[in-house]
Design a protein around this motif. Structure first.
Motif, mmCIF file in Angstrom:
data_model
loop_
_atom_site.group_PDB
_atom_site.id
_atom_site.type_symbol
_atom_site.label_atom_id
_atom_site.label_comp_id
_atom_site.label_asym_id
_atom_site.label_seq_id
_atom_site.Cartn_x
_atom_site.Cartn_y
_atom_site.Cartn_z
ATOM 1 N N ALA A 107 -61.725 46.786 87.124
ATOM 2 C CA ALA A 107 -63.082 46.246 87.079
ATOM 3 C C ALA A 107 -64.095 47.363 86.867
ATOM 4 N N GLY A 108 -63.900 48.493 87.548
ATOM 5 C CA GLY A 108 -64.800 49.626 87.363
ATOM 6 C C GLY A 108 -64.811 50.114 85.936
ATOM 7 N N GLU A 109 -63.644 50.107 85.283
ATOM 8 C CA GLU A 109 -63.566 50.562 83.891
ATOM 9 C C GLU A 109 -64.334 49.624 82.967
ATOM 10 N N ILE A 110 -64.239 48.333 83.211
ATOM 11 C CA ILE A 110 -64.965 47.373 82.373
ATOM 12 C C ILE A 110 -66.469 47.608 82.470
ATOM 13 N N PHE A 111 -66.976 47.777 83.679
ATOM 14 C CA PHE A 111 -68.416 47.995 83.859
ATOM 15 C C PHE A 111 -68.845 49.357 83.303
ATOM 16 N N LEU A 112 -67.985 50.361 83.449
ATOM 17 C CA LEU A 112 -68.338 51.682 82.923
ATOM 18 C C LEU A 112 -68.351 51.678 81.398
ATOM 19 N N LEU A 113 -67.414 50.984 80.777
ATOM 20 C CA LEU A 113 -67.413 50.883 79.316
ATOM 21 C C LEU A 113 -68.651 50.153 78.818
ATOM 22 N N THR A 114 -69.123 49.190 79.602
ATOM 23 C CA THR A 114 -70.368 48.508 79.246
ATOM 24 C C THR A 114 -71.546 49.474 79.319
ATOM 25 N N ALA A 115 -71.583 50.294 80.364
ATOM 26 C CA ALA A 115 -72.636 51.307 80.487
ATOM 27 C C ALA A 115 -72.572 52.302 79.334
ATOM 28 N N MET A 116 -71.361 52.670 78.918
ATOM 29 C CA MET A 116 -71.201 53.612 77.812
ATOM 30 C C MET A 116 -71.687 53.014 76.498
ATOM 31 N N SER A 117 -71.464 51.725 76.299
ATOM 32 C CA SER A 117 -71.955 51.097 75.071
ATOM 33 C C SER A 117 -73.477 51.063 75.050
ATOM 34 N N TYR A 118 -74.092 50.875 76.220
ATOM 35 C CA TYR A 118 -75.562 50.917 76.297
ATOM 36 C C TYR A 118 -76.065 52.328 76.010
ATOM 37 N N ASP A 119 -75.357 53.330 76.513
ATOM 38 C CA ASP A 119 -75.725 54.721 76.233
ATOM 39 C C ASP A 119 -75.680 54.996 74.737
ATOM 40 N N ARG A 120 -74.636 54.525 74.066
ATOM 41 C CA ARG A 120 -74.527 54.738 72.612
ATOM 42 C C ARG A 120 -75.593 53.948 71.869
ATOM 43 N N TYR A 121 -75.935 52.753 72.376
ATOM 44 C CA TYR A 121 -76.996 51.956 71.749
ATOM 45 C C TYR A 121 -78.329 52.696 71.798
ATOM 46 N N VAL A 213 -70.482 43.856 72.538
ATOM 47 C CA VAL A 213 -70.515 43.396 71.139
ATOM 48 C C VAL A 213 -71.938 43.434 70.593
ATOM 49 N N ILE A 214 -72.900 42.971 71.380
ATOM 50 C CA ILE A 214 -74.300 42.998 70.943
ATOM 51 C C ILE A 214 -74.765 44.439 70.710
ATOM 52 N N SER A 215 -74.386 45.334 71.617
ATOM 53 C CA SER A 215 -74.758 46.740 71.454
ATOM 54 C C SER A 215 -74.215 47.299 70.152
ATOM 55 N N TYR A 216 -72.949 46.983 69.846
ATOM 56 C CA TYR A 216 -72.353 47.519 68.627
ATOM 57 C C TYR A 216 -72.900 46.851 67.376
ATOM 58 N N ILE A 217 -73.344 45.624 67.481
ATOM 59 C CA ILE A 217 -73.999 44.985 66.323
ATOM 60 C C ILE A 217 -75.272 45.747 65.965
ATOM 61 N N TYR A 218 -76.074 46.076 66.984
ATOM 62 C CA TYR A 218 -77.278 46.869 66.742
ATOM 63 C C TYR A 218 -76.926 48.265 66.231
ATOM 64 N N ILE A 219 -75.859 48.841 66.793
ATOM 65 C CA ILE A 219 -75.446 50.181 66.357
ATOM 66 C C ILE A 219 -74.996 50.154 64.904
ATOM 67 N N PHE A 220 -74.184 49.159 64.541
ATOM 68 C CA PHE A 220 -73.698 49.073 63.163
ATOM 69 C C PHE A 220 -74.844 48.830 62.180
ATOM 70 N N SER A 221 -75.811 47.994 62.594
ATOM 71 C CA SER A 221 -76.953 47.752 61.699
ATOM 72 C C SER A 221 -77.760 49.023 61.493
ATOM 73 N N THR A 222 -77.826 49.861 62.520
ATOM 74 C CA THR A 222 -78.522 51.147 62.385
ATOM 75 C C THR A 222 -77.714 52.116 61.536
ATOM 76 N N VAL A 223 -76.401 52.105 61.727
ATOM 77 C CA VAL A 223 -75.529 53.011 60.971
ATOM 78 C C VAL A 223 -75.592 52.709 59.479
ATOM 79 N N LEU A 224 -75.668 51.437 59.132
ATOM 80 C CA LEU A 224 -75.712 51.059 57.716
ATOM 81 C C LEU A 224 -76.963 51.567 57.008
ATOM 82 N N LYS A 225 -77.970 51.922 57.800
ATOM 83 C CA LYS A 225 -79.196 52.469 57.209
ATOM 84 C C LYS A 225 -79.110 53.974 56.966
#
Length: 314
Positions: A107-121, A213-225
């Motif tokens: 459970a801790g890993e799931i929440f930490l991976l979510t925090a990491m995706s927000y950091d990358r966003y 998934v939402i974080s990576y959608i925003y990230i991918f849309s930014t990357v495409l630019k």
């Protein structure tokens, strides 16, 4: 009320009853365990000692490596010993601790991976505000909440499951203690607390997955630019494996914790259980860190400081 035989210990189900194959599985999993252990400990060492890696991203990576080390160290050493000694027994107390720790770290890993995706966003989509948004206090708070919530889930599941007596068969159709198998041999008829906890955990896991998934959608849309193809390919080669590994981890976790247990698990059942336990600790270091140029340079600096300048030419 009919007489029942209370269970005083459990038998874990291995991969084979043939002793030679058990030794083979024991040695194989020992090698996998050592590889996961060394790669994650290397990341912890580099992110702790190298001053250039004192950033939010590597702070989260260090916490992820700690969780991976703890997660793989709960069931795998026991499985290795069981195969090499040809003894699949585990005490009730040992099973309770295994369930508590595995649930907590998962459970801790799931929440930490979510925090990491927000950091990358924030890093990709709001770079000018990155240092303000992801300051030290916020990073420590996000990591602490991930560990604390994981521990809370583990405590609830373990306490709820082992507050009930067990009767009937003592065989757990897994190579580690899991909630569905234990509920199957429980004597209690009031399991609503456990099922409610599982439901809450499933909903939170889905919420974390949606956030990622939402974080990576925003990230991918930014990357495409990004005007250069090289910059785009570098970003995609980093983000896509993150998403794939997390998706596989969530799917296999749902399989382990929500699928009704079987008295004779199939090869697919066992394979998915192995993927759930082994895949994150083995692949996270490769995907998140060891392919990273900053980590490679930090390793070179560590070797230089340890063995001298000749390490640069290794």
């Amino acid at each position: 009320m009919a007489n029942v035989t209370l269970v005083t210990g459990f038998l874990l189900t291995g991969f084979s009853n043939v002793q030679k194959l058990q030794i083979l599985y024991g040695v194989l999993f020992l090698l996998i365990y050592l590889a996961a252990l060394m790669s994650n400990l290397l990341i912890i060492t580099l992110t702790t000692l190298d001053i250039k890696l004192q950033t939010p991203m590597y702070f989260f990576l260090k916490n992820l490596s700690f969780l991976d080390v703890f997660l793989v160290s709960v069931p795998i050493p026991k499985f290795i010993v069981n195969n090499l000694t040809h003894n699949n027994s585990i005490s009730i107390l040992g099973c309770a601790f295994q369930l508590l720790l595995m649930t907590s770290f998962s459970a801790g890993e799931i929440f930490l991976l979510t925090a990491m995706s927000y950091d990358r966003y924030v890093a990709m989509c709001c770079p000018l505000h990155y240092e303000v948004v992801m300051n030290t206090g916020v990073c420590v708070l996000m990591a602490s909440v991930s560990w604390a919530v994981g521990g809370l889930f583990g405590t609830v599941y373990a306490a709820g499951t082992f507050s009930m007596p067990f009767c009937g068969s003592s065989v757990i159709p897994q190579f580690f203690c899991d909630v569905p198998s234990l509920l199957r041999i429980s004597c209690s008829e009031t399991l609503m607390v456990i099922y409610a906890g599982i439901g809450v955990g499933a909903c939170l896991s889905i919420s974390c997955f949606i956030c990622i998934v939402i974080s990576y959608i925003y990230i991918f849309s930014t990357v495409l630019k990004i005007p250069t193809t090289k910059g785009q390919s570098k970003a995609f080669s980093t983000c896509l494996p993150h998403l794939i590994v997390f998706t596989v981890f969530i799917i296999t976790a749902y399989f382990v914790y929500l699928k009704p247990p079987s008295n004779s698990p199939s090869v697919i059942d066992r394979l998915l259980s192995v993927i759930y336990i082994v895949m994150p600790p083995v692949f996270n270091p490769v995907i998140y860190s060891l392919r990273n140029d900053d980590m490679k340079r930090a390793l070179i600096r560590l070797l230089q400081n340890t063995y001298g300048q000749e390490a640069y030419f290794i």
